[in-house]
Design an enzyme around this catalytic site. Structure first.
Site, PDB file in Angstrom:
ATOM      1  N   LYS A  29      43.197  14.311  35.122  1.00 53.63           N
ATOM      2  CA  LYS A  29      42.626  16.041  34.217  1.00 53.63           C
ATOM      3  C   LYS A  29      43.657  16.340  33.015  1.00 53.63           C
ATOM      4  O   LYS A  29      44.753  15.882  33.600  1.00 53.63           O
ATOM      5  CB  LYS A  29      43.008  16.902  35.289  1.00 53.63           C
ATOM      6  CG  LYS A  29      41.596  17.346  36.755  1.00 53.63           C
ATOM      7  CD  LYS A  29      41.415  17.083  36.059  1.00 53.63           C
ATOM      8  CE  LYS A  29      40.056  18.537  36.170  1.00 53.63           C
ATOM      9  NZ  LYS A  29      39.127  18.783  36.107  1.00 53.63           N
ATOM     10  N   SER A  59      46.320  18.345  36.502  1.00 50.65           N
ATOM     11  CA  SER A  59      45.867  18.973  37.731  1.00 50.65           C
ATOM     12  C   SER A  59      46.995  18.950  38.940  1.00 50.65           C
ATOM     13  O   SER A  59      47.736  18.128  38.586  1.00 50.65           O
ATOM     14  CB  SER A  59      44.782  18.191  38.479  1.00 50.65           C
ATOM     15  OG  SER A  59      44.224  18.766  39.458  1.00 50.65           O
ATOM     16  N   GLN A  85      49.115  60.468  27.630  1.00 51.94           N
ATOM     17  CA  GLN A  85      50.021  60.087  27.724  1.00 51.94           C
ATOM     18  C   GLN A  85      49.463  58.443  28.292  1.00 51.94           C
ATOM     19  O   GLN A  85      50.046  57.382  27.881  1.00 51.94           O
ATOM     20  CB  GLN A  85      51.045  60.184  28.981  1.00 51.94           C
ATOM     21  CG  GLN A  85      52.430  59.335  29.219  1.00 51.94           C
ATOM     22  CD  GLN A  85      52.964  60.176  29.836  1.00 51.94           C
ATOM     23  OE1 GLN A  85      53.822  61.306  29.429  1.00 51.94           O
ATOM     24  NE2 GLN A  85      53.381  60.164  31.354  1.00 51.94           N
ATOM     25  N   GLU A  88      40.296  28.906  27.742  1.00 51.46           N
ATOM     26  CA  GLU A  88      40.254  29.226  28.731  1.00 51.46           C
ATOM     27  C   GLU A  88      41.330  30.360  29.440  1.00 51.46           C
ATOM     28  O   GLU A  88      40.651  32.042  29.369  1.00 51.46           O
ATOM     29  CB  GLU A  88      40.697  28.242  29.781  1.00 51.46           C
ATOM     30  CG  GLU A  88      39.486  27.268  30.502  1.00 51.46           C
ATOM     31  CD  GLU A  88      39.808  26.246  31.494  1.00 51.46           C
ATOM     32  OE1 GLU A  88      39.251  25.730  31.836  1.00 51.46           O
ATOM     33  OE2 GLU A  88      41.545  26.385  31.643  1.00 51.46           O
ATOM     34  N   HIS A 113      19.982  28.355  22.082  1.00 50.93           N
ATOM     35  CA  HIS A 113      19.779  28.400  23.778  1.00 50.93           C
ATOM     36  C   HIS A 113      20.641  26.908  24.308  1.00 50.93           C
ATOM     37  O   HIS A 113      20.383  26.393  25.243  1.00 50.93           O
ATOM     38  CB  HIS A 113      18.817  27.506  23.647  1.00 50.93           C
ATOM     39  CG  HIS A 113      17.670  28.613  22.718  1.00 50.93           C
ATOM     40  ND1 HIS A 113      17.303  29.900  23.805  1.00 50.93           N
ATOM     41  CD2 HIS A 113      16.714  28.387  22.040  1.00 50.93           C
ATOM     42  CE1 HIS A 113      16.482  30.871  22.882  1.00 50.93           C
ATOM     43  NE2 HIS A 113      16.467  29.543  22.135  1.00 50.93           N
TER      44      HIS A 113
END
Ligand code: ARG
Length: 462
Positions: free
Chosen positions: A284, A278, A323, A291, A157
């Site tokens: 960043k 970024s 096709q 991703e 979890h």
């Protein structure tokens, strides 16, 4: 002549719109090698069987080699008006060698021709993807070998559950990729049958030898039933499913790498090669590559669904709907092969922060189950009672702002005198190594798994 090579009955020029909808050359030109290979095998068989003359075969065979050279050198560009790759190759052949070229299509239809070409393509990529999977598994094994003692919080979890080691975690992915590998190989085995010589749907009155073309093209044998062979696209569906499942695995691993490289986790640092900045936030470093791998998984699911949908209502045998089988497969194959290469490189070059992983194990009372197991084993408590008692100890630890493993013998004894003796047991490494059952996380067991996986890779010739 060139435009009407395949129509004896249609006299007017096709409309531009029809061509745009109908022509598959813009994408099935990807199959030019397979098409020429198939045609050469077919022509050789026609001559062996006395269906065409030996001279015509030589002319056709040399002509087809020239067409191949022209395509590879760019002298013959596959961007003309031809309906598909089969018509383009035959047209160019006939331009080059004249009448002999017109005999190539004896005892053959584009229906078996395209089934052969596409199968050859798919079987080859089943093999190539399996090879790339082997390389990825080897990279995972390298990490597993180096980190079979590196503690990592095992989760359920997405909550801390029990201490495991990083090698064990990597071997879980290696196991998934091994199953993927087995799927590609078994699909290849199952579908390694030649449709050539099935002609349009019912076979041919010419005395063809399907066994010899099957063998020449590397197929195990000819398909049993021609009606099935010209309309079957299971081999394509299988590679699409196998890729979708494999991409699901790649996506799950990518997701973990994204989480692990966040500042909340800080377990790994992806190489600068695999991260981007970024455009506005100067600080960043984004995990774009995992991703994208996670994102590209979506299109591979779409490709599987679209071909399943194309096939579901088709009466036997060939229908032009079929096709639509190719673009999705080409896309999935490209996506799969690129993803496997990139993932392997990323795994090889990521930096692993052992300290952060091990420190994270001191959060979440990872040794709670060990304490309960100890009470069962050493104190004869029923598991459910032990479970509740440990619950009290965890509450006490929370009150003190500590992890269960950090409680002293005195603090434990305050909860229950029986717990005092257990304090030395509450150690993450001991806990990890205590899970020593077959397939468990103990370093020794992890190494066993690594050895087994390596033996499998070696058997495959690595
Ligand atoms: N371009 C076609 C395809 O990809 C080749 C088969 C055409 N056969 C036919 N009878 N129209 O499926």
């Amino acid at each position: 002549m060139s435009k009407k090579i395949a129509s004896a009955r249609i006299s007017t020029e096709s409309s531009e719109l029809l061509k745009e909808l109908n022509n598959s050359l813009p994408f099935d030109r990807e199959l030019y090698r397979e098409d020429i290979r198939g045609s050469r095998a077919h022509a050789r068989m026609l001559a062996q069987q006395g269906i065409i003359s030996a001279e015509d075969f030589t002319t056709i065979d040399e002509g087809l080699q020239r067409v191949l050279e022209e395509i590879e050198s760019g002298a013959f560009t596959l961007d003309g008006e031809d309906e598909d790759i089969h018509m383009a190759v035959e047209r160019r052949l006939t331009e080059l060698v004249g009448d002999a070229g017109k005999r190539l299509h004896t005892a053959r239809s584009r229906n078996d021709q395209v089934a052969v070409d596409f199968r050859l393509y798919v079987l080859e990529h089943d093999r190539q993807i399996a090879k790339l999977l082997e390389a990825l598994i080897a990279a995972l094994i390298d990490v597993a070998k180096a980190h079979s003692e590196t503690l990592l919080p095992g989760m359920t979890h997405l909550q801390h559950a029990q201490p495991i080691n990083l090698g064990y975690h990597m071997m879980a992915y290696a196991s998934m990729f091994r199953r993927d590998h087995e799927r590609f190989i078994s699909s290849r085995e199952r579908n390694n049958l030649s449709p050539l010589g099935c002609a349009a749907l019912a076979g041919t009155p010419h005395p063809v030898d399907r066994r010899s073309t099957a063998e020449a093209l590397g197929f195990r044998e000819p398909t049993l039933n021609c009606l099935d062979a010209v309309s079957d696209r299971d081999f394509a569906l299988e590679i699409l499913f196998n890729i979708a499942t494999m991409m699901m695995h790649i996506s799950r691993l990518s997701e973990e790498l994204i989480l692990w490289s966040s500042s909340e986790f800080g377990f790994v640092r992806l190489s600068d090669k695999h991260a981007t900045g970024s455009s506005i936030m100067p600080q960043k470093k984004n995990p774009d590559i995992p991703e994208l791998l996670r994102g590209k998984t979506g299109r591979t699911y779409g490709n599987l669904m679209s071909l399943l949908t194309v096939m579901k209502g088709l009466p036997l045998a060939y229908n032009k709907d079929t096709q639509e089988d190719k673009e999705g497969v080409f896309d999935s194959v490209r996506t799969a092969e690129l993803s496997l290469r990139v993932l392997k490189e990323m795994i090889e070059e990521m930096r692993i922060h052992i300290d952060a992983m091990e420190a994270a194990c001191n959060k979440g009372h990872l040794t709670a189950t060990d304490l309960a197991d100890w009470l069962v084993r050493e104190k004869g408590l029923p598991f459910r009672d032990a479970y509740h008692l440990v619950g009290h100890a965890v509450n006490r630890a929370e009150e003190l702002g500590k992890d269960l493993s950090e409680l002293s013998a005195e603090e434990l004894a305050e909860v229950d005198p029986r717990l005092g003796e257990a304090s030395s047991l509450l150690d993450n490494r001991l806990s990890m190594n205590a899970r020593n059952s077959e397939g468990g996380t103990a370093t020794e067991r992890t190494r066993e798994q690594i050895a087994q996986m390596e033996a499998w890779l070696r058997e495959l010739g690595n």
